[in-house]
Design a protein around this motif. Structure first.
Motif, PDB file in Angstrom:
ATOM      1  N   VAL A  98       0.854  -1.186   0.000  1.00 39.09           N
ATOM      2  CA  VAL A  98       0.000   0.000   0.000  1.00 39.09           C
ATOM      3  C   VAL A  98       0.886   1.232   0.000  1.00 39.09           C
ATOM      4  CG1 VAL A  98      -1.922  -1.130   1.141  1.00 39.09           C
ATOM      5  CG2 VAL A  98      -0.173  -0.066   2.521  1.00 39.09           C
ATOM      6  N   SER A  99       0.344   2.333  -0.465  1.00 37.44           N
ATOM      7  CA  SER A  99       1.181   3.505  -0.704  1.00 37.44           C
ATOM      8  C   SER A  99       1.253   4.430   0.492  1.00 37.44           C
ATOM      9  CB  SER A  99       0.616   4.267  -1.903  1.00 37.44           C
ATOM     10  OG  SER A  99      -0.712   4.647  -1.640  1.00 37.44           O
ATOM     11  N   GLY A 100       0.562   4.093   1.604  1.00 40.99           N
ATOM     12  CA  GLY A 100       0.533   5.032   2.708  1.00 40.99           C
ATOM     13  C   GLY A 100      -0.112   6.316   2.220  1.00 40.99           C
ATOM     14  N   LEU A 101       0.556   7.428   2.459  1.00 39.85           N
ATOM     15  CA  LEU A 101       0.006   8.717   2.018  1.00 39.85           C
ATOM     16  C   LEU A 101       0.915   9.372   0.989  1.00 39.85           C
ATOM     17  CD1 LEU A 101      -1.097   9.920   5.553  1.00 39.85           C
ATOM     18  CD2 LEU A 101      -2.504   8.814   3.827  1.00 39.85           C
ATOM     19  N   ARG A 102       1.853   8.579   0.439  1.00 40.04           N
ATOM     20  CA  ARG A 102       2.808   9.141  -0.514  1.00 40.04           C
ATOM     21  C   ARG A 102       2.130   9.638  -1.779  1.00 40.04           C
ATOM     22  NH1 ARG A 102       6.666   3.957  -0.207  1.00 40.04           N
ATOM     23  NH2 ARG A 102       4.641   3.068   0.203  1.00 40.04           N
ATOM     24  N   TYR A 112      10.920  23.028   6.931  1.00 42.90           N
ATOM     25  CA  TYR A 112      11.876  21.928   7.149  1.00 42.90           C
ATOM     26  C   TYR A 112      11.627  20.818   6.131  1.00 42.90           C
ATOM     27  CZ  TYR A 112      14.322  18.101   9.567  1.00 42.90           C
ATOM     28  OH  TYR A 112      15.150  17.040   9.868  1.00 42.90           O
ATOM     29  N   VAL A 113      10.342  20.455   5.920  1.00 45.90           N
ATOM     30  CA  VAL A 113       9.963  19.474   4.888  1.00 45.90           C
ATOM     31  C   VAL A 113       8.894  20.135   4.023  1.00 45.90           C
ATOM     32  CG1 VAL A 113       9.042  17.176   4.425  1.00 45.90           C
ATOM     33  CG2 VAL A 113      10.426  17.551   6.476  1.00 45.90           C
ATOM     34  N   PRO A 114       9.278  20.702   2.870  1.00 46.37           N
ATOM     35  CA  PRO A 114       8.324  21.489   2.081  1.00 46.37           C
ATOM     36  C   PRO A 114       7.214  20.656   1.430  1.00 46.37           C
ATOM     37  CG  PRO A 114      10.615  22.019   1.512  1.00 46.37           C
ATOM     38  CD  PRO A 114      10.649  20.786   2.357  1.00 46.37           C
ATOM     39  N   ASP A 115       7.478  19.423   1.014  1.00 50.79           N
ATOM     40  CA  ASP A 115       6.483  18.624   0.292  1.00 50.79           C
ATOM     41  C   ASP A 115       5.401  18.116   1.241  1.00 50.79           C
ATOM     42  OD1 ASP A 115       5.363  15.960  -0.796  1.00 50.79           O
ATOM     43  OD2 ASP A 115       6.367  16.808  -2.545  1.00 50.79           O
ATOM     44  N   GLU A 124       3.339  11.569   5.208  1.00 51.50           N
ATOM     45  CA  GLU A 124       3.880  10.214   5.353  1.00 51.50           C
ATOM     46  C   GLU A 124       4.805  10.126   6.572  1.00 51.50           C
ATOM     47  OE1 GLU A 124       4.529   6.170   4.409  1.00 51.50           O
ATOM     48  OE2 GLU A 124       2.941   7.597   3.992  1.00 51.50           O
ATOM     49  N   LEU A 125       5.593  11.188   6.821  1.00 53.66           N
ATOM     50  CA  LEU A 125       6.472  11.197   8.002  1.00 53.66           C
ATOM     51  C   LEU A 125       5.641  11.229   9.289  1.00 53.66           C
ATOM     52  CD1 LEU A 125       9.273  13.668   6.812  1.00 53.66           C
ATOM     53  CD2 LEU A 125       9.540  11.222   7.257  1.00 53.66           C
ATOM     54  N   TYR A 126       4.595  12.055   9.319  1.00 53.67           N
ATOM     55  CA  TYR A 126       3.693  12.083  10.484  1.00 53.67           C
ATOM     56  C   TYR A 126       3.128  10.683  10.741  1.00 53.67           C
ATOM     57  CZ  TYR A 126       3.215  17.177  11.318  1.00 53.67           C
ATOM     58  OH  TYR A 126       3.414  18.488  11.673  1.00 53.67           O
ATOM     59  N   ARG A 127       2.691  10.017   9.643  1.00 51.49           N
ATOM     60  CA  ARG A 127       2.102   8.678   9.792  1.00 51.49           C
ATOM     61  C   ARG A 127       3.124   7.688  10.359  1.00 51.49           C
ATOM     62  NH1 ARG A 127       2.082   3.960   7.887  1.00 51.49           N
ATOM     63  NH2 ARG A 127       3.707   4.419   6.380  1.00 51.49           N
ATOM     64  N   ARG A 128       4.338   7.717   9.833  1.00 51.57           N
ATOM     65  CA  ARG A 128       5.366   6.769  10.294  1.00 51.57           C
ATOM     66  C   ARG A 128       5.756   7.037  11.750  1.00 51.57           C
ATOM     67  NH1 ARG A 128      10.232   7.109   6.399  1.00 51.57           N
ATOM     68  NH2 ARG A 128      11.076   5.698   7.963  1.00 51.57           N
TER      69      ARG A 128
END
Length: 703
Positions: free
Chosen positions: A21-25, A580-583, A589-593
């Motif tokens: 699954v793609s997560g939120l990417r 810090y993370v523009p995208d 996805e980082l929040y989810r992980r």
């Protein structure tokens, strides 16, 4: 043997369906999502809210319910539900969200916020899933009672073979090797699917297994779908086993009748340890008396008749199947636990994603792509899938680019001539190979880093993905041109396939290509129409999680339950700042992980430092608060708050806390109070950060 080997990572339990699954990417505005508590909604976008302060106003009730931390500006996902109701979800709670993947062409029905429809749907599906899970476990149990050769322990020769590997293994490779060795040590037949993106090192894992089997005095068969791939496997195995006393040979159309007869006799007498071949291996006249391991490359490429023979063969031997993009049925069996599953997600060092472009066929585009690759000293594939005029296309390309050395390869050629041309191309005698899809599987030529696919709109999604995997297999950037006719309208489905391939361009996307294939083609015979309807109601990821939990429950282990959601209200700024993370997708996805805890805290900090630079304090505190959240949910604590120098923990009735432990903590520490209505109050020492104090308190309660 003198230098210490790299310590193997501990094997963490990951969801079987995780890599598929793609997560939120890939989440885009307008996509459907599934919230674990509220059901299916639609993603409207990201926005920033100020719960209090100038121009902020009060915190929305839905935001409070979702557990926003602190009182600073926070980033939220805006989700729309039935009746145009909106849910604002803090990104610190984004692990409660999954992208909805259902059945192609079927738009899901939005749920109502606060309504009972979602819980009713889950209960209905769970009842049906339970019946399916019982059938699947019966299939699994039949395999468990069969006997197969057991190969425990690790010999010195095995260690030498592992040490001779020219590259550093990735963590996923090491995990797969460990899992396979555990299977081989048991006395039941292994039936494992090894999934890994093209060029991610599946063959090395298979060779480790093969060496172990041969070292224990047994024989190995390696089955490939095409003669070219079988020939390549023979070369690869012989090169890797060159310094060890292992005899390897092949049966395929590349061999004469006399050669095949000799190989059969040597195999039957036990003289050959590893026999490589096409489906010719399955013929009744091929006897492998000490066969203990069957390695199947790209199992989905074999026909029904061959699969029937494989099923008979599998009963009392170990089987390792390898695939980059498994077909839906294979994928479903593996995700459901009927077949064991190992996944290689980590790309080799220095590997780069292949640049993919959809472009009209013009002489200028083709000439420029070929000349660019020649200038940097590389070779080119031109995929042309019409045998009747493939030579005419080769002549056209030769005229288009003066001085270009061109050769042709296709499945209707004489086997010996095809083998000669492929070896000559591999040795660099030609600049460009015009070929049909015979190059789709297993061909490994590191100098080929540009591919042009003629009439790419006529290919399947998984097939295009496999073809693209033939380039970019070194530290050179690879290019793949999906050529479409400029004067014709490409069909809607073909455009969707091409767009999906372009979207899934990052390394390791093969699993999600397989999941997309599952979505387009349906779940196959295994699940049937009823289960397909359930997938449409919940989405594939939620459905597979439900199935996995049900299987675990029926096995007696109980589902992996993290407990109900806990609310945190701590005066701690927790965020990933946009500067810090523009995208936005990367941030989600980082929040989810971080919230799910699937990556260790220190490992996550190292990754952030490596990708984006030193993390600001808000990101460090986000990791700390996420750890507090997970601990609170495991202990079934309803909320963790902070007021006037004290932590306030509200317990649920089913909190997982030992009463004796609670009495001991309250008795020993004068700063701790516990009220009859289940509220624990803990004074925080001056100078200790609030998040750290909360973490310590939860550690004490859970000890």
């Amino acid at each position: 043997q003198i230098l210490p080997r790299r310590r193997r990572p501990s094997r963490r339990r990951r969801p079987r369906y995780g890599p598929f699954v793609s997560g939120l990417r890939d989440l885009k505005v307008g996509d459907y999502v599934v919230h674990l508590d509220h059901g299916i909604g639609q993603f409207v976008g990201l926005r920033t809210v100020r719960p209090d302060g100038p121009g902020g106003g009060p915190l929305p009730r839905t935001l409070r319910r979702e557990g926003a931390e602190g009182s600073t500006e926070i980033e939220v996902m805006e989700l729309e539900y039935r009746g145009e109701k909106t849910l604002l979800l803090p990104l610190t709670r984004v692990h409660r969200i999954q992208k909805y993947t259902g059945i192609e062409g079927v738009a899901p029905k939005l749920d109502r916020l606060g309504g009972a429809s979602w819980n009713k749907t889950k209960a209905r599906v769970k009842k049906s899933v339970r019946a399916l899970a019982i059938d699947l476990l019966q299939l699994y149990a039949e395999r468990q009672v069969a006997d197969a050769p057991s190969m425990p322990g690790t010999s010195d020769l095995e260690r030498q073979f592992a040490t001779a590997f020219a590259y550093e293994e990735t963590e996923d490779q090491l995990e797969a090797i460990d899992a396979i060795f555990e299977d081989l040590a048991a006395d039941r037949p292994m039936d494992r699917l090894l999934c890994g993106d093209v060029g991610f090192g599946k063959t090395e894992v298979a060779m480790r297994a093969a060496f172990k089997v041969v070292d224990h005095g047994h024989q190995v068969a390696v089955l490939a779908p095409t003669t070219i791939l079988a020939d390549q496997h023979l070369e690869t195995f012989r090169a890797r086993f060159a310094d060890f006393p292992v005899r390897i040979d092949m049966i395929s159309r590349f061999r004469s009748a006399a050669e095949i007869r000799e190989v059969r006799e040597r195999t039957a007498s036990g003289e050959i340890d590893i026999l490589v071949g096409t489906h010719r291996l399955l013929s009744g006249d091929v006897k492998i008396p000490k066969l203990a391991l069957l390695v199947i490359d790209e199992e989905q490429r074999f026909g029904v008749a061959q699969k029937e023979k494989l099923r008979d063969l599998k009963k009392d031997i170990h089987v390792l199947a390898m695939s980059a993009t498994p077909v839906p049925r294979t994928l479903q069996l593996s995700l459901a636990g009927v077949r064991d599953l190992s996944v290689i997600e980590t790309p080799p060092r220095d590997r780069m994603a292949v640049e993919t472009a959809i472009t009209s066929f013009t002489p200028e585009v083709v000439r420029e792509a070929i000349e660019f690759e020649r200038e940097r000293g590389g070779q080119i594939y031109y995929v042309y899938n019409r045998v009747e005029d493939i030579d005419r296309m080769a002549s056209y390309l030769q005229e288009l680019v003066p001085g270009l050395e061109v050769t042709v390869g296709h499945g209707q050629m004489d086997e010996q001539e095809l083998a000669r041309r492929m070896h000559a191309f591999t040795d660099g005698e030609y600049d460009l190979l015009v070929a049909t899809t015979i190059i789709e599987n297993g061909i490994h030529i590191p100098r080929v880093n540009t591919m042009l696919i003629h009439r790419s709109d006529r290919f399947g999604l998984a097939q295009l993905y496999q073809l693209r995997g033939r380039v970019g297999r070194s530290n050179q950037l690879g290019y793949c041109y999906l050529l479409v006719p400029g004067d014709e309208v490409v069909s809607r489905d073909a455009r969707k396939r091409l767009d999906a391939l372009r979207d899934f361009s990052e390394l390791g996307a093969g699993f999600r290509i397989a999941a997309r294939d599952l979505e387009i083609r349906g779940a196959g015979n295994l699940l049937g129409a009823e289960q397909s309807g359930h997938i449409a109601a919940l989405g594939i990821e939620t459905y597979m999680k439900l199935l996995e939990d049900t299987l675990e429950e029926l096995r007696g282990g109980g589902p992996a339950d993290e407990g109900p959601s806990a609310t945190l209200d701590l005066p701690v700024p927790t965020s990933i700042p946009p500067d810090y993370v523009p995208d936005a997708n990367v941030r989600m996805e980082l929040y989810r992980r971080i919230a799910s805890g699937e990556t260790e805290e220190e490992e996550m900090l190292d990754e952030l430092r490596d990708r984006f630079g030193a993390p600001p304090s808000a990101v460090r505190q986000l990791l700390e608060v996420a750890a507090v959240q997970r601990k609170a949910e495991r202990l079934r604590i309803q909320s963790v708050g902070y007021q006037e120098g004290e932590l306030i923990l509200r317990m649920r009735r089913d909190a997982r806390i030992d009463p004796e432990r609670m009495v001991e903590i309250v008795s020993d520490d004068p700063r701790v109070r516990f009220s009859p209505d289940g509220v624990l109050t803990v004074g925080v020492e001056a100078g200790i950060p609030v998040a750290e104090a909360a973490r310590r308190t939860l550690d004490r309660l859970g000890a």
